[in-house]
Design a protein around this motif. Structure first.
Motif, PDB file in Angstrom:
ATOM      1  N   GLY A   1       5.643   0.241  -9.133  1.00 23.50           N
ATOM      2  CA  GLY A   1       4.345  -0.687  -8.878  1.00 23.50           C
ATOM      3  C   GLY A   1       5.507  -2.174  -9.264  1.00 23.50           C
ATOM      4  O   GLY A   1       4.827  -3.271  -8.934  1.00 23.50           O
TER       5      GLY A   1
ATOM      6  N   VAL B   1       1.447   1.734  -3.245  1.00 24.26           N
ATOM      7  CA  VAL B   1       0.624   1.906  -4.249  1.00 24.26           C
ATOM      8  C   VAL B   1       0.567   3.741  -3.632  1.00 24.26           C
ATOM      9  O   VAL B   1       0.683   4.767  -4.909  1.00 24.26           O
ATOM     10  CB  VAL B   1      -0.474   1.859  -3.663  1.00 24.26           C
ATOM     11  CG1 VAL B   1      -1.895   2.628  -4.814  1.00 24.26           C
ATOM     12  CG2 VAL B   1      -0.278   0.643  -4.719  1.00 24.26           C
TER      13      VAL B   1
ATOM     14  N   GLY C   1      -6.068   5.138  -3.179  1.00 18.26           N
ATOM     15  CA  GLY C   1      -5.940   3.887  -3.264  1.00 18.26           C
ATOM     16  C   GLY C   1      -5.789   4.054  -1.801  1.00 18.26           C
ATOM     17  O   GLY C   1      -6.019   2.247  -1.347  1.00 18.26           O
TER      18      GLY C   1
ATOM     19  N   LEU D   1      -4.030  -0.740  -6.769  1.00 14.87           N
ATOM     20  CA  LEU D   1      -3.538   0.427  -7.223  1.00 14.87           C
ATOM     21  C   LEU D   1      -4.456   0.599  -9.103  1.00 14.87           C
ATOM     22  O   LEU D   1      -5.432   1.775  -9.630  1.00 14.87           O
ATOM     23  CB  LEU D   1      -2.604  -0.184  -8.070  1.00 14.87           C
ATOM     24  CG  LEU D   1      -1.985  -0.034  -8.829  1.00 14.87           C
ATOM     25  CD1 LEU D   1      -1.625   1.664  -9.148  1.00 14.87           C
ATOM     26  CD2 LEU D   1      -0.917  -0.923  -9.526  1.00 14.87           C
TER      27      LEU D   1
ATOM     28  N   HIS E   1      -7.625  -0.435  -0.397  1.00 15.98           N
ATOM     29  CA  HIS E   1      -7.532  -0.888  -0.279  1.00 15.98           C
ATOM     30  C   HIS E   1      -7.914  -1.151   1.761  1.00 15.98           C
ATOM     31  O   HIS E   1      -7.907  -2.774   2.068  1.00 15.98           O
ATOM     32  CB  HIS E   1      -5.922  -1.364   0.103  1.00 15.98           C
ATOM     33  CG  HIS E   1      -4.742  -1.740   0.396  1.00 15.98           C
ATOM     34  ND1 HIS E   1      -3.329  -1.926   0.603  1.00 15.98           N
ATOM     35  CD2 HIS E   1      -5.748  -3.521   0.494  1.00 15.98           C
ATOM     36  CE1 HIS E   1      -3.454  -3.593   0.456  1.00 15.98           C
ATOM     37  NE2 HIS E   1      -4.163  -3.815   0.520  1.00 15.98           N
TER      38      HIS E   1
ATOM     39  N   VAL F   1       5.135  -3.134  -5.591  1.00 16.22           N
ATOM     40  CA  VAL F   1       4.125  -3.734  -5.237  1.00 16.22           C
ATOM     41  C   VAL F   1       3.649  -5.002  -6.549  1.00 16.22           C
ATOM     42  O   VAL F   1       2.782  -6.063  -5.396  1.00 16.22           O
ATOM     43  CB  VAL F   1       2.573  -2.486  -6.059  1.00 16.22           C
ATOM     44  CG1 VAL F   1       1.737  -3.416  -6.189  1.00 16.22           C
ATOM     45  CG2 VAL F   1       2.568  -1.904  -5.318  1.00 16.22           C
TER      46      VAL F   1
ATOM     47  N   ALA G   1      -2.977  -4.874  -2.969  1.00 11.12           N
ATOM     48  CA  ALA G   1      -3.279  -3.475  -2.973  1.00 11.12           C
ATOM     49  C   ALA G   1      -2.961  -3.285  -4.853  1.00 11.12           C
ATOM     50  O   ALA G   1      -3.258  -2.141  -5.538  1.00 11.12           O
ATOM     51  CB  ALA G   1      -1.377  -3.840  -2.624  1.00 11.12           C
TER      52      ALA G   1
ATOM     53  N   THR H   1       0.433  -1.029  -0.126  1.00 12.53           N
ATOM     54  CA  THR H   1       0.064  -0.238  -0.095  1.00 12.53           C
ATOM     55  C   THR H   1       0.698   1.249   0.045  1.00 12.53           C
ATOM     56  O   THR H   1       0.402   2.338  -0.766  1.00 12.53           O
ATOM     57  CB  THR H   1      -1.403  -0.206   1.464  1.00 12.53           C
ATOM     58  OG1 THR H   1      -1.446  -1.471   1.345  1.00 12.53           O
ATOM     59  CG2 THR H   1      -2.204   0.788   0.773  1.00 12.53           C
TER      60      THR H   1
END
Length: 1008
Positions: A549, A519, A806, A564, A810, A552, A560, A516
């Motif tokens: 990215g 993100v 985001g 995203l 989440h 993640v 997550a 997270t």
């Protein structure tokens, strides 16, 4: 009733009674012509009603009688208050000789001393009686003299009462805490009709200031006498009334030096002298009240320290008192002339140097807040209460200071979101009334109030484009630095230690939260990539987004990934500039896709080898640099095109994206059967918990539905169905979960913000969460117009909306909201979205927009007390509630930690003393009970240890760990039959715990 609930009830009840009864007092005063006539040194222009004291005293007396359970102390205090209200009201109407007033005050002082509530210095009864009499007369008349300007006496009463209430919480005196809260609420309820109404609609009069002073004098004597012995109590009481004492000393010294009677009225008070530098009575009240807040905090801190600390603090105050009187008593403020003084011509404003044009005054605080959120992964997201509770207390103090220094100007969306978060904290605190675990409800409420303080402070500081850039920039820069440090560690010799089961776990220590964080960091970088002024900077922004990215993807966090893609869809739908954003996203996605194979190899072959990590990171860095170069070239190329060719390129890009969308839709339609089968398979895996934790390894978790979420969520739904309106209480999801769980996972929350609010706080809790998110969404929608006119505003909208969206997405599938450090990053994005729209529309202007001047001859804009009072209440009430509750938790944690350390170092006596101090502050603290029981057991007093644990069971009967500890202690004392009974009780609370199943049938297993 828990202490927090009693404090809140006393404060709210007194405030409501005074606020709604004051208009009635105004009508009664008008009916009987009971007014203060303007004459001489008095500053009001028209006759103003008295009887404000009647409303204030009614609210205090009723609230303290209903909420306080100690009538032995309540009745003498309220009785003296009522007597002085009668004397003061008669004095306002007819006049009472000064000696008669002093005689009544001396009689009340004698009554307090006879009942054991006076000073006790250990020097004999005559000295104690004389000191008590002097104290009561001095404090009563200090507050009477301080009532010389709108709102001064009531404001000082509010601050001193709040300090007394805090002292009661810190020293474990619930009566003092509740009585102080009731008096503070009564004073605050009066201010909207006096200080905040211009001109004042009603005065306190002697019928209000005298009983207010008596209440403060009595509470200070009682509270200080219980908190410190002998002369230290007197020093503590002096600090609690420091500013009124300074004012009275100044007036007495000044008038005696001029040969005037002390009883002579005049404009030589501390308030009048402060008015020479501060323009309004409101500013004077805030300044002097803030000074008294500092003295009260020093008093509370000194009360918890050594005798030397308290004596030194009081000595410094007396020194400052003497020096202050000597310096202040130099010039007597003149009585203002009745003729209006023409306003001076405005001086030309010198423009600030250009290099400082974008450095606002708020920059240092914003950098601290943003960087604090950015470095949170290195501190486990501030998950530990020992970390976030002191930070929350500091944020509350900063919020109050900033609100005083800069009156709030947020828009309706900001007030909506802030009110929802503050109300959520208050409702969580109120849920302690029906929760099985009061301690867990209070801790959960304190966490929410701390987050509310963070949001409130951000809303007061982030007011325009400059401050928004500083807040987001500090967070983004620090977050990127944290990610780069992690990349360096992944390229080092111990890369495999950063993973857990093939998934990136460090530096935060929780896989999903670490994802997270990446993100949240991605969206400010993407906003930088969208700017077109500096091509190299845009390329670096896209490189950072690709790196985030990739991190993640390394975490393999489905929540997550959902956050995203969900935030991406929201930003594309709301923020203008979709073509450029879509192009940047397409290029960045291509870069992550190129690196996905080597990155997924790290997950597919755990335990992760350093070589696989190094290869994956090398490919990811190469892809990020390639994307940076390509994007920088594309931005440079676009800038050099003519307007016509740019329009052509945009049209081609739009057609290309439309064609890609059509191809995707056609492909989805052709694969509908396969997609339907896969969705059904993953849904079955989700519902039937087919893949246990640590079970079958798949190529990627991102498309898998297996896991335990269905168990968490179904239990939360069933819990809500049984407690629809109120829920089971904040933080109390664990008890129904342990009873009904289908797995052996030890969790404490349903891994969903909405379901946690619904199951623990009922429909009101869910409604407040929806209002909070809706308020931020409303703010984002209001910023769209400014984003259409300014590229900088567009970038702020993208970064703020993506960051908050985001986090919000989440939190619906995980417990990210319980990590204050990660949530702080989302709150920064929310504050950017909730800026006043007029400030956002002034895109690119370094200064703050000012309202248009009023036309000459136009009627003055009326100042209404209610809106300002409501805005003040939205800041002050949560600060007061959160300050009391958080300070109690922080102090209790310190004593509990000292007790645990003493047990570990083999000092049972010190451990017992520290645990007792913790329990005086918080009698619901189970860890303090455990520490005391361990100390008693270490000392060899097993019966006393068992008694303490049984007391813990009575405090919180739902905690199965206490039963288990009782059973273990009984086993060690060879009482196997008693131990088996305790283990059976623990098993009833947690029926699916294998260890308890064994111990309940064979308690000797604990020894073996």
């Amino acid at each position: 009733m828990p202490l927090e609930a009693r404090l809140l009830t006393g404060l709210a009840l007194a405030l409501a009674i005074v606020y709604f009864s004051t208009p009635l007092a105004i009508r009664v005063a008008d009916r009987f012509d009971f007014h203060d006539q303007p004459h001489g040194y008095k500053g009001h222009a028209a006759p103003t009603p008295y009887l404000g004291g009647a409303a204030l005293i009614t609210g205090f007396v009723v609230a303290v009688l209903l909420v306080s359970a100690d009538l032995e102390r309540t009745l003498p205090v309220t009785g003296g208050v009522l007597v002085l209200w009668v004397v003061g009201t008669v004095d306002d109407r007819r006049g009472v000789a000064w000696w008669l007033r002093v005689v009544v005050e001396l009689g009340l002082a004698g009554m307090l001393w006879a009942l054991g509530f006076g000073w006790d210095l250990g020097l004999g009864a005559p000295v104690d009686i004389a000191l008590t009499a002097f104290w009561v007369v001095a404090v009563v008349n200090a507050f009477n003299l301080f009532d010389n300007m709108d709102g001064q006496s009531a404001t000082m009463g509010f601050v001193t009462a709040a300090g007394l209430s805090t002292l009661g919480v810190a020293t474990g005196d619930p009566w003092l805490a509740v009585a102080g809260a009731a008096l503070a609420g009564a004073c605050f309820g009066f201010l909207p009709h006096n200080l905040l109404a211009q001109p004042a609609r009603i005065f306190l009069g002697d019928g209000g200031s005298m009983p207010l002073g008596f209440a403060v004098a009595a509470l200070a004597m009682i509270g200080a006498g219980d908190a410190a012995p002998a002369w230290q109590a007197l020093a503590l009481g002096l600090l609690l009334v420091g500013i009124p004492a300074l004012d009275m000393t100044l007036v007495v010294v000044s008038r005696r030096r001029r040969g005037l009677s002390v009883l002579t009225g005049g404009r030589d008070h501390l308030t009048h002298r402060a008015r020479q530098r501060l323009r309004t009575a409101f500013a004077v009240a805030v300044a002097l009240g803030s000074a008294q807040i500092v003295l009260s905090l020093l008093a509370v801190a000194a009360a918890r320290g050594s005798t030397l600390v308290l004596g030194g603090t009081a000595g410094l105050y007396l020194l400052a008192l003497g020096v202050g009187v000597a310096l202040i008593d130099t010039r007597i403020p003149a009585v203002p002339s009745a003729a209006p003084v023409p306003a001076p011509a405005p001086a030309p404003v010198a423009s600030a140097p250009r290099r400082l044009a974008w450095v606002p005054r708020e920059a240092p605080i914003l950098v601290v807040l943003g960087a604090g959120a950015g470095v949170s992964p290195w501190l486990a997201g501030y998950y530990s209460a020992s970390v976030w509770a002191p930070i929350g207390l500091g944020l509350l103090v900063c919020l109050l200071a900033v609100a005083v220094a800069r009156p709030p100007r947020p828009g309706p969306a900001a007030w909506t979101a802030l009110a929802a978060l503050a109300a959520l904290g208050a409702w969580s605190l109120t849920s302690a009334l029906w929760a099985d675990s009061v301690e867990q409800a209070v801790v959960e409420a304190n966490r929410t109030l701390a987050l509310g303080a963070a949001l409130g402070l951000l809303l007061l500081l982030v007011r325009d484009q400059r401050t928004a850039l500083w807040a987001l920039g500090a967070f983004a820069a620090t977050a990127v630095a944290v990610e780069l440090v992690e990349v360096v560690r992944l390229l080092g010799p111990d890369a495999a230690a950063q993973f857990l089961g093939g998934r990136l776990n460090e530096p935060l220590g929780y896989i999903n939260a670490q994802a997270t964080f990446s993100v949240l960091a991605l969206w400010p970088l993407l906003a930088i990539a969208e700017q077109r002024r500096f091509a190299v900077l845009a390329g670096l922004g896209l490189a950072g987004a690709v790196l985030s990215g990739g991190l993640v993807l390394l975490s393999q966090s489905r929540g997550a990934a959902l956050a995203l893609f969900g935030s991406l869809a929201i930003v594309l739908a709301v923020a203008p500039g979709r073509r450029r954003r879509a192009a940047a996203l397409a290029l960045g996605a291509a870069g992550v896709y190129v690196a996905s194979g080597p990155l997924l190899d790290i997950y597919r072959t755990p335990p992760t080898a350093d070589g696989a990590v190094h290869r994956g990171l090398a490919v990811l860095l190469g892809a990020a640099l390639a994307c940076a170069a390509l994007w920088a070239l594309a931005v440079t190329f676009e800038r050099r095109l003519s307007d016509g060719r740019q329009r052509t390129v945009r049209a081609v890009a739009t057609g290309l994206f439309a064609a890609i969308a059509v191809v995707c839709v056609i492909g989805a339609a052709l694969s509908a059967g396969t997609i339907r089968t896969e969705l059904k398979s993953q849904y079955d895996a989700f519902v039937h918990l087919s893949v246990a934790q640590g079970g079958e390894q798949t190529a990627s978790r991102l498309l898998s539905g297996a896991g335990n979420r269905y168990d968490y969520w179904s239990i939360a739904r069933r819990t809500w169905s049984e407690h629809k309106l109120l829920g089971v209480g904040a933080g109390n999801y664990d008890e129904p979960y342990f009873r009904a769980r289908a797995t052996t996972e030890d969790i404490r929350q349903p891994h969903s913000l909405a379901l946690q609010a619904l199951s623990e706080l009922g429909l009101p809790g869910l409604a407040l969460v929806v209002v909070l998110v809706g308020g931020v969404g409303w703010g984002a929608w209001r910023q769209r117009r400014a984003a259409l006119e300014s590229r900088t505003e567009r970038g702020l909208l993208v970064a703020g909306l993506g960051t908050f969206a985001g986090w919000a997405i989440h939190t619906q599938v995980d417990w990210i909201h319980l990590l204050p450090g990660i949530t702080a990053g989302a709150l920064i994005g929310a504050a950017v979205l909730l800026r006043p729209r007029r400030a956002a529309q002034a895109a690119g202007a370094p200064g703050r927009p000012r309202p248009a001047p009023q036309a000459a001859g136009a009627p003055a804009r009326p100042r209404r007390p209610l809106p300002r009072a409501a805005l003040a209440a939205l800041i002050v009430l949560p600060v007061a509630i959160g300050g009391v509750s958080l300070s109690r938790q922080v102090l209790s944690q310190q004593y509990r930690g000292a007790a645990q350390d003493a047990v570990a170092h083999g000092d049972p006596a010190a451990a017992i003393r520290a645990a007792d101090s913790a329990l005086r502050l918080d009698h619901e603290d189970l860890a303090a009970y455990y520490a005391k029981a361990a100390a008693l057991a270490r000392r060899g007093d097993g019966d006393a240890a068992v008694a303490i644990l049984e007391q813990a069971v009575r405090v919180e009967p739902g905690d199965f760990l206490t039963y288990a500890l009782l059973g273990d202690l009984s086993v060690r004392r060879r009482a196997f039959g008693v131990a088996a009974a305790y283990y059976r009780k623990a098993l009833a609370r947690n029926p699916r715990e294998p260890a308890l199943q064994v111990l309940a049938t064979d308690p000797r297993a604990a020894v073996r």
